[in-house]
Each structure stands twice: as C-alpha cells, then as structure tokens.
Design an enzyme around this catalytic site. Sequence first.
Site, PDB file in Angstrom:
ATOM      1  N   GLY A  14       0.808  -1.152  -0.211  1.00  0.00           N
ATOM      2  CA  GLY A  14      -0.067   0.008   0.170  1.00  0.00           C
ATOM      3  C   GLY A  14       0.831   1.229   0.051  1.00  0.00           C
ATOM      4  CD  GLN A  59       5.693  -6.711  -0.138  1.00  0.00           C
ATOM      5  OE1 GLN A  59       6.277  -7.018  -1.019  1.00  0.00           O
ATOM      6  NE2 GLN A  59       4.408  -6.058  -0.441  1.00  0.00           N
TER       7      GLN A  59
HETATM    8  P1  GDP Z   1       4.970   2.660   1.636  1.00  0.00           P
HETATM    9  O1  GDP Z   1       4.526   1.547   1.588  1.00  0.00           O
HETATM   10  O2  GDP Z   1       6.472   2.444   1.898  1.00  0.00           O
HETATM   11  O3  GDP Z   1       4.713   3.411   0.430  1.00  0.00           O
HETATM   12  O4  GDP Z   1       4.426   3.369   2.829  1.00  0.00           O
HETATM   13  P2  GDP Z   1       3.057   3.677   3.177  1.00  0.00           P
HETATM   14  O5  GDP Z   1       2.363   4.630   2.347  1.00  0.00           O
HETATM   15  O6  GDP Z   1       2.264   2.474   3.409  1.00  0.00           O
HETATM   16  O7  GDP Z   1       3.035   4.404   4.530  1.00  0.00           O
HETATM   17  C1  GDP Z   1       3.666   5.551   4.812  1.00  0.00           C
HETATM   18  C2  GDP Z   1       2.861   6.639   5.496  1.00  0.00           C
HETATM   19  O8  GDP Z   1       3.377   7.679   6.058  1.00  0.00           O
HETATM   20  C3  GDP Z   1       1.862   7.234   4.407  1.00  0.00           C
HETATM   21  O9  GDP Z   1       0.460   7.365   5.402  1.00  0.00           O
HETATM   22  C4  GDP Z   1       2.194   8.501   4.098  1.00  0.00           C
HETATM   23  O10 GDP Z   1       1.489   9.459   3.654  1.00  0.00           O
HETATM   24  C5  GDP Z   1       3.063   8.808   5.444  1.00  0.00           C
HETATM   25  N1  GDP Z   1       4.415   9.694   5.101  1.00  0.00           N
HETATM   26  C6  GDP Z   1       5.245   9.484   4.121  1.00  0.00           C
HETATM   27  N2  GDP Z   1       6.444  10.246   4.433  1.00  0.00           N
HETATM   28  C7  GDP Z   1       6.155  10.913   5.660  1.00  0.00           C
HETATM   29  C8  GDP Z   1       6.577  12.037   6.273  1.00  0.00           C
HETATM   30  O11 GDP Z   1       7.832  12.486   6.100  1.00  0.00           O
HETATM   31  N3  GDP Z   1       6.164  12.436   7.531  1.00  0.00           N
HETATM   32  C9  GDP Z   1       4.890  11.995   7.837  1.00  0.00           C
HETATM   33  N4  GDP Z   1       4.224  12.598   9.016  1.00  0.00           N
HETATM   34  N5  GDP Z   1       4.066  11.063   7.105  1.00  0.00           N
HETATM   35  C10 GDP Z   1       4.717  10.550   6.081  1.00  0.00           C
HETATM   36  P1  IMO Z   2       4.362  -1.852   1.592  1.00  0.00           P
HETATM   37  O1  IMO Z   2       4.906  -2.339   0.206  1.00  0.00           O
HETATM   38  C1  IMO Z   2       4.475  -3.445   5.562  1.00  0.00           C
HETATM   39  C2  IMO Z   2       3.629  -7.833   5.740  1.00  0.00           C
HETATM   40  C3  IMO Z   2       2.381  -8.258   6.498  1.00  0.00           C
HETATM   41  C4  IMO Z   2       2.841  -9.547   7.079  1.00  0.00           C
HETATM   42  C5  IMO Z   2       3.774 -10.284   6.131  1.00  0.00           C
HETATM   43  C6  IMO Z   2       3.434 -11.361   5.156  1.00  0.00           C
HETATM   44  O2  IMO Z   2       3.246  -1.067   1.699  1.00  0.00           O
HETATM   45  O3  IMO Z   2       5.623  -1.653   2.477  1.00  0.00           O
HETATM   46  P2  IMO Z   2       1.851 -11.165   2.986  1.00  0.00           P
HETATM   47  O4  IMO Z   2       0.698 -10.338   2.533  1.00  0.00           O
HETATM   48  O5  IMO Z   2       2.907 -10.660   2.244  1.00  0.00           O
HETATM   49  O6  IMO Z   2       1.822 -12.567   2.932  1.00  0.00           O
HETATM   50  O7  IMO Z   2       2.441 -10.638   4.448  1.00  0.00           O
HETATM   51  O8  IMO Z   2       4.315  -9.003   5.365  1.00  0.00           O
HETATM   52  N1  IMO Z   2       3.540  -7.056   4.713  1.00  0.00           N
HETATM   53  C7  IMO Z   2       3.624  -5.728   4.731  1.00  0.00           C
HETATM   54  N2  IMO Z   2       4.129  -4.976   5.888  1.00  0.00           N
HETATM   55  N3  IMO Z   2       3.985  -3.127   4.343  1.00  0.00           N
HETATM   56  C8  IMO Z   2       3.870  -3.862   3.163  1.00  0.00           C
HETATM   57  O9  IMO Z   2       4.026  -3.649   2.013  1.00  0.00           O
HETATM   58  C9  IMO Z   2       3.676  -5.483   3.332  1.00  0.00           C
HETATM   59  N4  IMO Z   2       3.320  -6.355   2.681  1.00  0.00           N
HETATM   60  C10 IMO Z   2       3.228  -7.292   3.416  1.00  0.00           C
HETATM   61  O10 IMO Z   2       1.882  -7.463   7.529  1.00  0.00           O
HETATM   62  O11 IMO Z   2       3.332  -9.491   8.329  1.00  0.00           O
HETATM   63 MG    MG Z   3       2.699   0.523   2.591  1.00  0.00          MG
END
Ligand code: GDP
Ligand code: IMO
Ligand code: MG
Length: 425
Positions: free
Chosen positions: A40, A224
Amino acid sequence: MKVDVLLGLQWGDEGKGKVVDVLTPRYDVIARFQGGPNAGHTLEFNNIKHVLHTIPSGIFRENKINVIGNGVVIDPAIFRKEIDSLSKIGFDISENLYVSRKAHLILPTHRLLDAASEAAKGKSKIGSTLKGIGPTYRDKIGRDGLRVGDLFENFDEKYNQRKEFHIKQLEKFYEFDYQEQLVQFEQEWFEGIELLKQYKMVNSEQFINDALNSGKSVIAEGAQGTLLDIDFGTYPFVTSSNTVCAGACTGLGIAPGKIGRVFGIFKAYCTRVGMGPFPTELFDETGQKLRDVGNEYGSTTGRPRRCGWIDMVALKYSIMVNGVTDLIMMKTDVLDNFDTIKACMAYKINGELTTELPYELNEKIEPVYTEVPGWNCDLTEVTSEDKFPDALKDYIRFIEKETGVNISIVSVGPNRNQTIIRDSF
Ligand code: GDP
Ligand code: IMO
Ligand code: MG
C-alpha cells in the site's frame, strides 16, 4: 543507462510511494519488480491522498512510462478497483501503464488458501495481508502458476484445473468454508480480467532493456522491506518475494551490472505490521505517541502498526545486503516533540553484546540504546536543509557516520512538497 532502485530497509511502509512520486520527474520509466497488492503505497499532493497497491507510484506524473514487471503478482479484481479509483479522480492511465506477460496471477482460490492457512496456524500466524501472496508465489515456484500471458489461450481450462486443485486443498487440509466467498471473489476477478486484457502487455525484460539502451532512465520501485524479504527477513514472518535489490534483477530482467544507485529508505524510527519479532518495539506511551503522531495504521489493511525506536543493527544489515548508495530518511517530523531519541546500537543476547543480526530475532534479544537529543520544533514547514535545527543535523550526521552512507533526502511530512532533497543527492 542504469536502473536505480528504491527499496525499504525496515518492515515496509517506510514511505516508498511518496518518494517514488517525488523522484519520478527525474526518470522516464517507473517499474514495480516484486510483491503485489499486499503493498500500500501512499501519495499526497494537491489535496489528493491516494493509495496504490499494484500500480507503480509514477502514475500521477504526465508522460511517464509505468511498468508492472514479471516479478509482481497481480490480482485482477484489485487492479480493476485501483484503475476505477484513479479514473474517479480524473486519471486515465491506460496510455502509460505496461504489464509484463510473465507476471503471475493471484487467483480467487489463492486468497482463500491464504486465509485458510493463516486460520490453521492460529497463534503462530504470519499476520498476512490475506491478499493471496504466499499461495501465488508458492504456485509460481512450484511451476504451477498462471501468468498474465496465459489469459489469451485456453485460459478457462487452465484456470479450472488450478481452481479444482486449490479447492481440494481447502476441503481436505483446511476444512475451510469457501463457497460463498469464492462466488463473490470470482465475479470481481473475472470482471478484472476483462479490464486487464485491455492493457498494454509487454515482455518487460526486453522493454526495460530497450529503454535503457535508448538512453531512457529507469527507477525500480520496491515493495515491502528488507526485513520482510523471503531470504533475509525475519523468516517465517516475511512475505514471499525477494524485496532486496537483487529482486529488481530477477523481477524485471535486468543484469546486476545494470543496477545504478540504490536508494534505501527508512523511517527515523521503526514500525512493523503483522506478527514476528521486533527487538526495539515499544509497548508503552512512547510507542503509542509514535503511532498517534505518525498515524501508523496500515495503508492496505488499516491495522495499527507496531512502533519502536530505530534499530541500527538491522538498518546496517539491510544496507549491506542491498548495497545501498543513498539513504532516504522518512517521517522525521514524527520525532518533532521528543526531548531525547533512542537508537539501538547493539543487541545483548544471553549477556553477550553483538552488532551482527543473529539467525533469529527472538525475545532473548535486549536492545542496547544510545540517546541523542531531540530537536523539539516543527519540521513540517522546513523547505531547505540549511533551516534544519542543529539537533536534527546531529541526528543525520550520527546515522551517516554509523552506516557510512549519505542521507540524500529527508522527508518532513506526507505531502509531495514536504521533501528536502539535500545537496549531497
Ligand atoms: P510505503 O508502503 O513505503 O509506500 O509507505 P505507506 O504509504 O504504507 O506508509 C507511509 C505513510 O506515511 C503514509 O501514510 C504516508 O502518507 C506517510 N508519510 C510519508 N512520508 C512522511 C513524512 O515524512 N512524514 C509524515 N508525517 N508522514 C509521512
Ligand atoms: P508496503 O509495500 C508492511 C507484511 C504483512 C505480514 C507479512 C506477510 O506497503 O511497504 P503477505 O500479505 O505478504 O503474505 O504478508 O508481510 N507486509 C507488509 N508490511 N508493508 C507492506 O508493503 C507489506 N506487505 C506485506 O503485514 O506481516
Ligand atoms: Mg505501505
């Protein structure tokens, strides 16, 4: 030209989507190489907040080519929902998105098998996102998978064969009640297939190498994080793909020598969602404060993320296995109101200190912390590195000295423009 790779150094959710979006103007092609809708990736700009699961994070920028590589697993139902929600906010991406024929398909029964397997594991469950990732990669490695390219020939026969086999497993090994869900999953899935078939299909290895040879720049977007890697993560509490840099070679068909810069992205603290070890996890009010201020709830599942201090032992390990050339520090603003910040420098195991990541991270590990002063001011409006408070400059220097790698980008908020690209970039 070479392929730059951006990947997570912790347990995912480091902010990869945001930074890929920020860096996209510097590249021609943005390619996902592993994982699937378990990811995500959140982007925020112009009052839009959007979460991508399968589609690369370069999709919001004009005239950029986005590729879903062979290493990715695709659920057509989720793919369709993603496309629909993009078109609702006015983005038609059909011209800019290319899908590898060799990417594997997540079948409805893979999702059911994921749920059945987790239920059967009970207390020792992985905490999977339940998107069918494990069962799909299992079929891929077992040479039983269905690929995007299979959609165009005798597909029904291949699909039914696989489905019947999965159903036998669900009934025989798991005694899992699947009927009702299967009907619903299949309906969404076949609708998704019809849409997916309309997208541009490529042999992405040829496509990417041709792009490089014609002088185009490519960035590979990891999903991930390194500590969730199938080989190097906290096995078995991992995902089922290689999230490390080498995964970009196998997941896109590029030679190791074609890898350029490796951007390793990490939070200024640490989080994990799902089960499994996390030595620096905080169960107290500090952990809750990180969760509240950082809004640490899963982008895919909404689950609360576990929070803790930065773990330098694990970070250095991740830098090593990926050959990180540049660090990117995220969510720095979340530490704005702390008098002191802790960093784990070593693990104490049975009274012995180690700075090497052990075979297993377990409850015997006691993190050994060092404390550094916090900056106690609002970073979210800061627009250049010369405005950084001294304590933040010290924190950056501390991490750079410990890891031997420059921090090239510092993120101070979720928005696209809350990103400071340092002179060292
Ligand atoms: P990804 O899976 O690595 O793309 O990260 P996610 O989108 O799952 O989670 C990162 C979360 O942190 C998201 O809700 C972003 O909007 C938020 N985010 C990213 N960079 C920053 C930051 O520098 N500060 C804060 N407060 N939020 C951030
Ligand atoms: P992004 O790209 C955080 C975690 C799940 C679980 C383990 C296995 O957003 O960083 P799966 O569904 O792959 O079999 O789950 O890996 N997990 C993540 N945790 N960010 C993700 O993706 C993840 N994708 C899987 O929570 O512990
Ligand atoms: Mg994510």
